[in-house]
Design a protein around this motif. Structure first.
Motif, PDB file in Angstrom:
ATOM      1  N   VAL A 157      32.705  49.330  36.427  1.00  0.00           N
ATOM      2  CA  VAL A 157      34.015  49.087  35.810  1.00  0.00           C
ATOM      3  C   VAL A 157      34.481  50.319  35.046  1.00  0.00           C
ATOM      4  CG1 VAL A 157      35.217  47.727  34.057  1.00  0.00           C
ATOM      5  CG2 VAL A 157      33.749  46.585  35.727  1.00  0.00           C
ATOM      6  N   THR A 267      37.766  42.234  36.726  1.00  0.00           N
ATOM      7  CA  THR A 267      38.025  43.136  35.610  1.00  0.00           C
ATOM      8  C   THR A 267      38.741  44.393  36.075  1.00  0.00           C
ATOM      9  OG1 THR A 267      36.051  42.321  34.483  1.00  0.00           O
ATOM     10  CG2 THR A 267      36.956  44.406  33.718  1.00  0.00           C
ATOM     11  N   THR A 334      39.642  49.697  27.701  1.00  0.00           N
ATOM     12  CA  THR A 334      38.870  48.455  27.629  1.00  0.00           C
ATOM     13  C   THR A 334      39.684  47.353  26.959  1.00  0.00           C
ATOM     14  OG1 THR A 334      37.834  49.236  25.581  1.00  0.00           O
ATOM     15  CG2 THR A 334      36.627  49.603  27.629  1.00  0.00           C
ATOM     16  N   ALA A 337      42.074  46.111  29.557  1.00  0.00           N
ATOM     17  CA  ALA A 337      41.402  45.242  30.527  1.00  0.00           C
ATOM     18  C   ALA A 337      41.181  43.854  29.948  1.00  0.00           C
ATOM     19  CB  ALA A 337      40.066  45.860  30.943  1.00  0.00           C
ATOM     20  N   SER A 341      42.663  40.298  31.416  1.00  0.00           N
ATOM     21  CA  SER A 341      41.844  39.128  31.699  1.00  0.00           C
ATOM     22  C   SER A 341      42.391  37.872  31.018  1.00  0.00           C
ATOM     23  CB  SER A 341      40.405  39.370  31.237  1.00  0.00           C
ATOM     24  OG  SER A 341      39.819  40.428  31.963  1.00  0.00           O
ATOM     25  N   GLN A 382      35.116  36.037  27.018  1.00  0.00           N
ATOM     26  CA  GLN A 382      35.127  37.216  27.887  1.00  0.00           C
ATOM     27  C   GLN A 382      33.808  37.963  27.741  1.00  0.00           C
ATOM     28  OE1 GLN A 382      37.844  37.860  29.983  1.00  0.00           O
ATOM     29  NE2 GLN A 382      38.512  35.860  29.207  1.00  0.00           N
TER      30      GLN A 382
END
Length: 511
Positions: A157, A267, A334, A337, A341, A382
């Protein structure tokens, strides 16, 4: 070999049926072949197919463990109550068990031939566990392999984040991001309008039938009607399909098709959704202009309720605070992301250094107050994050919701829960008029400074637990004791008295 455990349901009760679909595993599944490759365990597959994916490890000596299985388990047993192998294996298959590990000795000198035949006939992998291998050693090996798989997933990722960010900086960012996304997922990436018209595409072309199925799936998430989901998945033969609604009001959709679906794909796609939501803003015309106008008016002093109509959504909203579970600071990618999500592009990554990431999540169709079940499902734990969420609130009360989310995050960290949702005032407390409750709270808590009030609130929410309060506040437990002692002195109250605690908790909930 470890002595097997034998859980027994209470007398006179019927065990509940096994769930039809187990909850998602905490880490990627482990191929059975990887476990068999651990030479120190001495495991040997003696029946059933060679391929299986392990989600859990469970030990049971029940004659019928079906009611207690979630699916995906490597079930370990010494066959203490094994009498009908064919029925036993059939129940394991029906429960969705991934494989059976059978320990020889002291109950059975060898794996029963009838069990081998039943596993071959019903397609369940059967492993022979030698006498010198404890069941706990197998469980440790599986969790170690899961940790390694999780690490590989995070590295993948991270590499995808870097590649997508580099693509977004190119002169032709939208096609570049789509091309990089298709390469990362090994498939097709398409940007579609709400009517299914192709804006950009990258990757290998699809045959007509899966291409049509992908377009139909994209229409499911296109924001043309209230209540449309933020994402959807499907399969067409061996092709895995997924669609994600982009931010904005023009109904743009990212549609993906790939021959495989790997852990971490969601992701990676979420990162692309955030980038494309920003990069495709020129396609969103009036919507983007409205958001810009709202920002300008707020900077010039307008109130939230005055600019809310320009956002295209008046509420309610929920505020989410998040921190990395391992304590590492989050960067913009991050944090983005995480927002993808959860279905929002409204993310504040903060200034780093351990500061919480803050997200603003619109809840179409919800009402202010307790979180509706449909929206509660949308705010899910998460991996790698600890979350605290406020109850739904109107745009005029976002500052209060921000404080509630911070409180919920502190509670989640202290209790080591992946997600805590701060509930609004309800029950008997809701019977007191808000103005009177607030006035009483101000008078009662007037002697306390803000740090002392925050410490008292956290301490009460954690039932007076010194260690958890210290963790939540990031201070030493002795500091918590000193602050709580000071609170008792200033309030001239016995904080061990439940009546006092209840009244203080009510007052603190008003702030």
């Amino acid at each position: 070999m470890d002595e097997p455990s034998m859980p027994t349901p209470p007398a006179g009760t019927t065990p509940p049926p096994a769930p039809s679909s187990p909850p998602g595993p905490p880490t990627p599944p482990i191929p059975l072949a990887e476990l068999l490759a651990s030479k120190d365990l001495g495991l040997r597959r003696i029946a059933g197919p060679a391929e299986a994916e392990l989600l859990w490890v469970h030990t049971s000596e029940m004659a019928d463990p079906y009611p207690y299985l979630l699916g995906g388990e490597l079930l370990l047993s010494a066959g203490v109550l094994l009498t009908d192998p064919d029925h036993y294996v059939g129940r394991l298959v029906a429960a969705g068990a991934a494989a059976l590990g059978f320990g020889v000795r002291p109950v059975h000198e060898t794996v029963p031939g009838a069990l081998i035949e039943a596993c071959d006939r019903q397609g369940l992998p059967l492993l022979e566990v030698p006498p010198e291998t404890p069941f706990t050693a197998i469980a440790r090996a599986v969790w170690r392999l899961m940790a390694e798989a999780r690490h590989r997933e995070l590295r993948r990722v991270t590499r995808a984040q870097q590649a997508l960010a580099t693509a977004a900086a190119r002169p032709d960012p939208v096609p570049a991001v789509l091309h990089q996304l298709a390469a990362q997922l090994g498939g097709r990436a398409v940007l579609l309008t709400a009517r299914g018209e192709e804006v950009h595409a990258a990757g290998r072309r699809l045959p007509p039938e899966p291409a049509g199925a992908l377009t139909r799936l994209a229409r499911v998430v296109a924001r043309e009607r209230p209540g449309s989901p933020a994402s959807a998945t499907d399969t067409h033969g061996d092709t895995h399909l997924s669609a994600y609604a982009l931010g904005g009001g023009d109904g743009l959709v990212l549609a993906l098709a790939a021959g495989r679906r790997e852990s971490g794909d969601h992701t990676v796609a979420g990162i692309a959704v955030v980038l494309l939501s920003l990069l495709a803003a020129p396609h969103q015309g009036a919507d983007a202009a409205g958001r810009s106008a709202a920002l300008v008016r707020m900077l010039l002093g307008a109130t939230p309720d005055e600019v809310a109509p320009l956002l295209g959504f008046t509420g309610p909203w929920t505020v989410i605070h998040a921190r990395r579970t391992d304590g590492t600071p989050a960067d913009a990618l991050t944090a983005g992301a995480l927002g993808a999500s959860l279905g929002t592009a409204l993310v504040d990554a903060g200034r780093g250094g351990g500061e919480a990431v803050r997200l603003l999540l619109p809840l179409p169709g919800a009402a202010a107050g307790p979180l509706p079940e449909a929206e509660a499902d949308r705010i899910t734990p998460q991996p790698g994050w600890t979350l605290g969420a406020s109850a739904p609130t109107p745009v005029t009360a976002l500052d209060a919701a921000d404080a509630l989310a911070a409180r919920a995050l502190a509670h989640a960290q202290a209790t080591r829960a992946p997600l805590t949702v701060d509930a609004p005032v309800s029950g008997l407390a809701a019977l007191v008029p808000p103005e009177e409750a607030a006035a009483h709270a101000r008078a009662l808590l007037a002697p306390l400074t803000a740090p002392l009030a925050d410490t008292l609130r956290c301490w009460l929410s954690l039932h007076g637990n010194w260690d958890r309060t210290a963790v939540a506040l990031g201070v030493h437990r002795n500091t918590v004791r000193q602050r709580i002692g000071r609170c008792g002195e200033l309030l001239d109250a016995d904080l061990d008295d439940m009546d006092v605690r209840a009244e203080l908790w009510f007052a603190l909930r008003q702030g």
